[in-house]
Scaffold this motif. Structure first.
Motif, mmCIF file in Angstrom:
data_model
loop_
_atom_site.group_PDB
_atom_site.id
_atom_site.type_symbol
_atom_site.label_atom_id
_atom_site.label_comp_id
_atom_site.label_asym_id
_atom_site.label_seq_id
_atom_site.Cartn_x
_atom_site.Cartn_y
_atom_site.Cartn_z
ATOM 1 N N UNK A 9 0.840 -1.192 0.000
ATOM 2 C CA UNK A 9 0.000 0.000 0.000
ATOM 3 C C UNK A 9 0.879 1.248 0.000
ATOM 4 N N UNK A 10 0.483 2.222 -0.820
ATOM 5 C CA UNK A 10 1.099 3.544 -0.792
ATOM 6 C C UNK A 10 0.112 4.466 -0.101
ATOM 7 N N UNK A 11 0.520 5.043 1.039
ATOM 8 C CA UNK A 11 -0.322 5.976 1.777
ATOM 9 C C UNK A 11 -0.117 7.376 1.214
ATOM 10 N N UNK A 12 -1.202 8.015 0.801
ATOM 11 C CA UNK A 12 -1.180 9.403 0.344
ATOM 12 C C UNK A 12 -1.835 10.231 1.443
ATOM 13 N N UNK A 13 -1.039 10.939 2.240
ATOM 14 C CA UNK A 13 -1.623 11.700 3.351
ATOM 15 C C UNK A 13 -2.416 12.904 2.857
ATOM 16 N N UNK A 14 -3.210 13.472 3.749
ATOM 17 C CA UNK A 14 -3.927 14.700 3.423
ATOM 18 C C UNK A 14 -2.905 15.766 3.042
ATOM 19 N N UNK A 15 -3.326 16.673 2.173
ATOM 20 C CA UNK A 15 -2.429 17.737 1.727
ATOM 21 C C UNK A 15 -1.628 17.385 0.490
ATOM 22 N N UNK A 16 -1.922 16.248 -0.116
ATOM 23 C CA UNK A 16 -1.167 15.805 -1.296
ATOM 24 C C UNK A 16 -2.074 15.615 -2.503
#
Length: 134
Positions: free
Chosen positions: A91-98
């Motif tokens: 899994x690639x986590x894309x945090x908020x703000x991206x």
């Protein structure tokens, strides 16, 4: 952040897993299949929402930018690139703000996306021209 998956093979078949992924905050699940390998889906993202991407079939290149100002982002922000394949359940986590730009690298590739907000729960989608960032 990358959450590395695992793969186990025996006489019964293959199991791919990711026991480090905590899915307790997930509210929505969907898939993406681009119509061609030349097409790049992006730039789009979220100031508040988070996403997790996992490749279910084939492979994808995912470009990620952490946005400095969603109203008028700088054009020279750093682009990080990741490749996800269907070999293991990473899994690639894309945090908020991206924001992201997504390109399939093989015909028939399929991406699983998990989100921490339900559809229509908040108004938090931002889109930019594919050629806006240098």
């Amino acid at each position: 952040m990358i959450l590395e998956g695992r793969k186990h093979s025996d006489e019964r078949g293959i199991i791919t897993s990711n026991n480090d992924f905590d899915a307790s905050i997930i509210k929505r699940i969907y898939t993406i299949e681009n119509h061609s390998n030349e097409f790049i889906r992006g730039w789009q993202g979220h100031k508040i929402e988070q996403r997790w991407f996992a490749c279910m079939k084939g492979s994808f290149e995912i470009s990620v930018i952490e946005v400095d100002d969603f109203t008028n982002p700088s054009k020279d922000l750093t682009i990080q690139k990741y490749v996800l394949t269907d070999d293991v359940l990473t899994y690639l986590h894309i945090p908020s703000g991206c924001i992201t730009a997504i390109q399939s690298k093989e015909q028939g590739s399929k991406m699983l996306i998990l989100a921490d907000y339900g559809l229509g729960e908040i108004n938090d989608e931002y889109r930019y021209n594919l050629y806006y960032f240098k």
